[in-house]
Design a protein around this motif. Structure first.
Motif, PDB file in Angstrom:
ATOM      1  N   THR A  72      60.584   9.470   7.488  1.00 48.19           N
ATOM      2  CA  THR A  72      58.896   8.855   7.099  1.00 48.19           C
ATOM      3  C   THR A  72      59.188   7.762   6.401  1.00 48.19           C
ATOM      4  O   THR A  72      60.252   7.466   5.521  1.00 48.19           O
ATOM      5  N   VAL A  86      45.895  11.324   2.199  1.00 44.27           N
ATOM      6  CA  VAL A  86      46.118  11.949   3.477  1.00 44.27           C
ATOM      7  C   VAL A  86      45.820  11.247   4.863  1.00 44.27           C
ATOM      8  O   VAL A  86      46.395  11.255   5.981  1.00 44.27           O
ATOM      9  N   ARG A  87      44.458  10.768   4.871  1.00 39.84           N
ATOM     10  CA  ARG A  87      43.966  10.224   6.143  1.00 39.84           C
ATOM     11  C   ARG A  87      44.641   8.737   6.038  1.00 39.84           C
ATOM     12  O   ARG A  87      44.947   8.568   7.274  1.00 39.84           O
ATOM     13  N   LYS A  88      45.078   8.247   5.077  1.00 33.70           N
ATOM     14  CA  LYS A  88      45.481   6.711   5.050  1.00 33.70           C
ATOM     15  C   LYS A  88      47.089   6.916   5.505  1.00 33.70           C
ATOM     16  O   LYS A  88      47.489   6.103   6.196  1.00 33.70           O
ATOM     17  N   LYS A  89      47.657   7.728   4.850  1.00 39.62           N
ATOM     18  CA  LYS A  89      49.187   7.638   4.887  1.00 39.62           C
ATOM     19  C   LYS A  89      49.928   8.575   5.920  1.00 39.62           C
ATOM     20  O   LYS A  89      50.380   9.662   5.544  1.00 39.62           O
ATOM     21  N   LYS A  90      49.604   8.327   7.231  1.00 42.04           N
ATOM     22  CA  LYS A  90      50.015   9.230   8.287  1.00 42.04           C
ATOM     23  C   LYS A  90      51.531   9.253   8.331  1.00 42.04           C
ATOM     24  O   LYS A  90      52.019  10.118   8.967  1.00 42.04           O
ATOM     25  N   ASP A  91      52.219   8.388   7.775  1.00 40.61           N
ATOM     26  CA  ASP A  91      53.688   8.433   8.041  1.00 40.61           C
ATOM     27  C   ASP A  91      54.397   8.990   6.494  1.00 40.61           C
ATOM     28  O   ASP A  91      55.391   8.715   5.905  1.00 40.61           O
ATOM     29  N   VAL A  95      52.343  14.332   4.939  1.00 40.47           N
ATOM     30  CA  VAL A  95      51.436  14.553   5.961  1.00 40.47           C
ATOM     31  C   VAL A  95      52.307  14.864   7.453  1.00 40.47           C
ATOM     32  O   VAL A  95      52.027  15.449   8.101  1.00 40.47           O
ATOM     33  N   VAL A  96      53.552  14.149   7.263  1.00 40.89           N
ATOM     34  CA  VAL A  96      54.488  14.541   8.544  1.00 40.89           C
ATOM     35  C   VAL A  96      55.126  15.829   8.423  1.00 40.89           C
ATOM     36  O   VAL A  96      55.105  16.638   9.526  1.00 40.89           O
ATOM     37  N   ARG A  99      52.458  18.003   9.748  1.00 38.60           N
ATOM     38  CA  ARG A  99      52.240  17.842  11.249  1.00 38.60           C
ATOM     39  C   ARG A  99      53.220  18.532  12.215  1.00 38.60           C
ATOM     40  O   ARG A  99      52.850  18.915  13.322  1.00 38.60           O
ATOM     41  N   ALA A 121      46.123  18.149   3.516  1.00 33.94           N
ATOM     42  CA  ALA A 121      46.860  18.154   4.638  1.00 33.94           C
ATOM     43  C   ALA A 121      46.712  19.315   5.260  1.00 33.94           C
ATOM     44  O   ALA A 121      46.616  19.315   6.700  1.00 33.94           O
ATOM     45  N   VAL A 125      45.254  18.572   8.571  1.00 30.20           N
ATOM     46  CA  VAL A 125      46.399  18.304   9.866  1.00 30.20           C
ATOM     47  C   VAL A 125      46.458  19.588  10.343  1.00 30.20           C
ATOM     48  O   VAL A 125      46.551  19.685  11.749  1.00 30.20           O
TER      49      VAL A 125
END
Lengths: 352, 352
Positions: A72, A86-91, A95-96, A99, A121, A125
């Motif tokens: 990541t 959490v919304r902005k930093k998808k990587d 958050v990963v 996911r 998250a 997520v």
């Protein structure tokens, strides 16, 4: 209850994959890697998906069996606004990690990162269990008397009475499956034992729990938490959060004072030596890390949040407990319950 | 801070009369009489009006200087509905004790009886200070680091933000006058340091305190209370009550566990002997009785409530602190403040 007691009951037959946030906690990534190593060694059916910077996770995965690396590029720090981050930093590793559960590659997620970001998250997520109005952050209160499950300890500062009924149901499943308490009794944290005690809100909660919760034992007071009077303490997330931090702060101050007394002279130092073993056990028993972090209940899949100050043992316990939550089907049992029993309650909550 | 430190700063020049409820507390009347005797011996300018059954109070007054007996025929027990009991039992030792202040025969009232009944008697019989929307029950939190004033700890389960501003102002006067803290700093008990943390209510309180309270230091968390991070912790009566009982419960459980460790073998018993003095001091420092009970702030005259389990020393400290509250004009300073500063705030509170 010491560390080994808590873990020895875990069934380890079933293969489980847990995603781990390599950047979670004050001492990440080094203690996270150590914790992963210990967890993999302790549980031969455990697989880990380690999420974090390539230079951290890839060498670790290359040298450890049953570990996969997912590289990541971003990280979420303790100070950031949880939902925005959490919304902005998808990587981000956090958050990963979540996911991986959403995508079915892992069944559980563990992080010792920002509690708020983990909650966001888990909810955004991984997703809420159908029928659950608000996921709760629970905790096994570290009492030397016996473990007590407390929920909510901070996910929901503003609550409706219906939420607390759901918190109680979910905590009941956790107490049975993970702590191994048979027919656990729930008490509501209030300012007096009598049903007419407390705020307007507290009286409404008491009435609702009395009517709808079969294992409701009545009101508890602050003193009951550590004394282990009840198996489960249910409370709104504001009171619960203040309380759990008050317990930690009180224990910290008392142990520090005790240490000061023991170190005050040669005689006290020698005297303290005789107590060393017992004290170490007592300090371990009031250490939240023993129970492997705080579960987020009411989301799809297992999700545990470790203390920011987690050491390698705490990370190991968190990962093993996450695997145990998966193996005992905590999330599925909660989902079944709400599918069968509380559609009207959740509809009410939505409408209110 | 040990007992003698706390009491030695008290000015004892001025004659003061304190009415005492002879039937207050689990071990009444015997420990109350002992406490009165000790208080009279410690403060040569103290007068006591002892309220209770004739056969209890009259022989005591006859054999003790500066003590007057007022015979009463009723008593209020811990389990009774506070306001109803106070309204109905007009000749109870508790109500008559409060009435002595209302009638100007005493300047302060002390009881180790039902906290709820004391609150009701203070409000209904002694009366609220003009401008005070709700009297508060404060407490000096027994921290081994330093004394911390906390308010409200249970008088008001349902609060409006304006009440907490008033609790903060009144606690400031108490901390300055009775604990001797210069320019005490107030923190609001919340679930995070940042201003946007907490429930809707918590955010409103933070905003109001930030705007209107000059000595506001920001949000505190549960862990800050015992660690003495701030001089004063302001909170609603629900959270405050849960918290103070959580602290007591945690300390109780830890000391009990510690005792178990010390008694576990001959070696530990011998080792523990070297720590005896230090531990005794530590246990005294976390004993609420050291500070002589919980003051009810915002009523006309001094009113302190002792712990139900008070021993004679606690009763003595409660009576002496009550005298100190009178001599330092706590009630008058609070009344002056609200007469000058907060008419609009109290009007708002009334209207809301």
């Amino acid at each position: 209850m010491c560390d080994s007691d808590f873990l020895k009951g875990m069934a380890m037959a079933q293969e489980v994959t847990i995603s781990v946030d390599a950047l979670g906690g004050d001492n990440a990534p080094s203690v996270v890697l150590e914790g992963c190593e210990q967890a993999l060694a302790a549980d031969s059916q455990l697989h880990i998906i380690l999420c974090g910077p390539a230079e951290v996770v890839e060498p670790f995965a290359a040298t450890h069996e049953r570990c996969e690396a997912v590289a990541t590029t971003e990280s979420i720090s303790m100070g950031e606004h949880p939902a925005n981050a959490v919304r902005k930093k998808k990587d981000s590793s956090l958050v990963v990690g979540a996911r991986m559960v959403k995508e079915g590659r892992a069944q559980g997620f563990f992080s010792a990162g920002s509690t708020g970001a983990c909650l966001a998250a888990a909810t955004l997520v991984m997703g809420r269990v159908k029928g659950v109005a608000r996921p709760a952050l629970a905790s096994v209160v570290p009492s030397p008397v016996r473990p007590v499950v407390m929920s909510d300890i901070g996910a929901n500062a503003d609550c409706k009475p219906e939420y607390l009924l759901q918190f109680a149901v979910m905590a009941t499943v956790y107490a049975e499956k993970i702590i191994g308490i048979e027919n656990p009794q729930v008490a509501y944290l209030n300012i007096g034992e009598e049903e007419e005690k407390g705020s307007q809100f507290a009286q409404e909660v008491h009435k609702l729990l009395r009517e709808k919760l079969p294992n409701f034992a009545g009101n508890a007071e602050g003193g009951d938490i550590m004394q282990g009077t009840y198996d489960i303490i249910v409370t709104d997330g504001f009171t619960g959060n203040v309380c759990i931090k008050t317990i930690e702060g009180t224990a910290k101050v008392l142990f520090k004072s005790l240490k000061g007394i023991m170190m005050s002279s040669l005689a006290t130092k020698l005297g303290a030596l005789t107590l060393k073993g017992g004290l170490k056990e007592l300090m371990a028993s009031v250490n939240a890390d023993t129970y492997g972090g705080a579960p987020i209940l009411g989301v799809k899949g297992a999700c545990l949040v470790g203390h920011g100050s987690s050491n390698a043992t705490a990370i190991k316990n968190g990962i093993l407990t996450s695997a145990n939550v998966v193996r005992t089907n905590v999330s599925e049992v909660i989902a079944d319950y709400f599918a069968k029993n509380s559609k009207p309650a959740s509809e009410e909550a939505k409408e209110a």
